[in-house]
Design a protein around this motif. Structure first.
Motif, mmCIF file in Angstrom:
data_model
loop_
_atom_site.group_PDB
_atom_site.id
_atom_site.type_symbol
_atom_site.label_atom_id
_atom_site.label_comp_id
_atom_site.label_asym_id
_atom_site.label_seq_id
_atom_site.Cartn_x
_atom_site.Cartn_y
_atom_site.Cartn_z
ATOM 1 N N CYS A 79 25.210 33.998 34.737
ATOM 2 C CA CYS A 79 24.362 33.103 33.949
ATOM 3 C C CYS A 79 22.877 33.410 34.119
ATOM 4 C CB CYS A 79 24.635 31.644 34.326
ATOM 5 S SG CYS A 79 26.198 31.034 33.697
ATOM 6 N N GLU A 115 23.289 19.799 29.618
ATOM 7 C CA GLU A 115 23.236 21.119 29.013
ATOM 8 C C GLU A 115 21.862 21.761 29.207
ATOM 9 O OE1 GLU A 115 24.283 22.937 24.701
ATOM 10 O OE2 GLU A 115 25.393 21.170 25.345
ATOM 11 N N ARG A 167 20.889 25.442 31.169
ATOM 12 C CA ARG A 167 20.090 26.522 30.588
ATOM 13 C C ARG A 167 18.905 26.895 31.486
ATOM 14 N NH1 ARG A 167 21.435 27.022 24.949
ATOM 15 N NH2 ARG A 167 22.786 25.294 24.392
ATOM 16 N N CYS A 170 21.845 32.086 30.299
ATOM 17 C CA CYS A 170 22.674 31.059 29.632
ATOM 18 C C CYS A 170 21.864 29.887 29.177
ATOM 19 C CB CYS A 170 23.779 30.579 30.554
ATOM 20 S SG CYS A 170 25.051 31.805 30.800
#
Length: 116
Positions: A111, A12, A16, A116
């Motif tokens: 993104c 994750e 990002r 994101c």
């Protein structure tokens, strides 16, 4: 086995990070744009800017059988030049993979812009 799984797993934190999205975006766009500069002078070979490219399918060269990816490059080249029937003749799933790459490029752009 963990190393193999870690190689395919995107954490994750990586998602990002904008540099991850930029890398995937560059890969997708190169796979979608570069076939526009290629041509298929015959059914077996592809040329890039007039230079003939050698076949790299080790399965065909070593074992004499087609691999699941055989014809995918020629299918992408035919798609970028608007020859849809010819593309299906080279690889049946080439159109699906091409659409997936276009979708991925749009997703990566989204993104990057949305952070994101």
């Amino acid at each position: 086995m963990r190393r193999v799984i870690a190689w395919f797993y995107v954490s994750e934190a990586d998602l990002r990070d904008p540099s991850t999205h930029w890398a995937y975006l560059c890969i997708c766009l190169s796979l979608v744009v570069l076939p526009a500069f290629m041509s298929c002078p015959d059914q077996a070979h592809v040329s890039f800017l007039g230079l003939s490219m050698p076949g790299f399918c080790l399965s065909r060269e070593w074992f004499g059988t087609l691999c699941p990816g055989c014809g995918l490059t020629r299918s992408f080249v035919a798609l970028t030049h608007g020859r849809f029937r010819e593309s299906l003749g080279f690889h049946r799933l080439g159109f699906v993979f091409y659409l997936f790459l276009l979708w991925q490029a749009g997703y990566r752009l989204h993104c990057i812009r949305a952070r994101c």
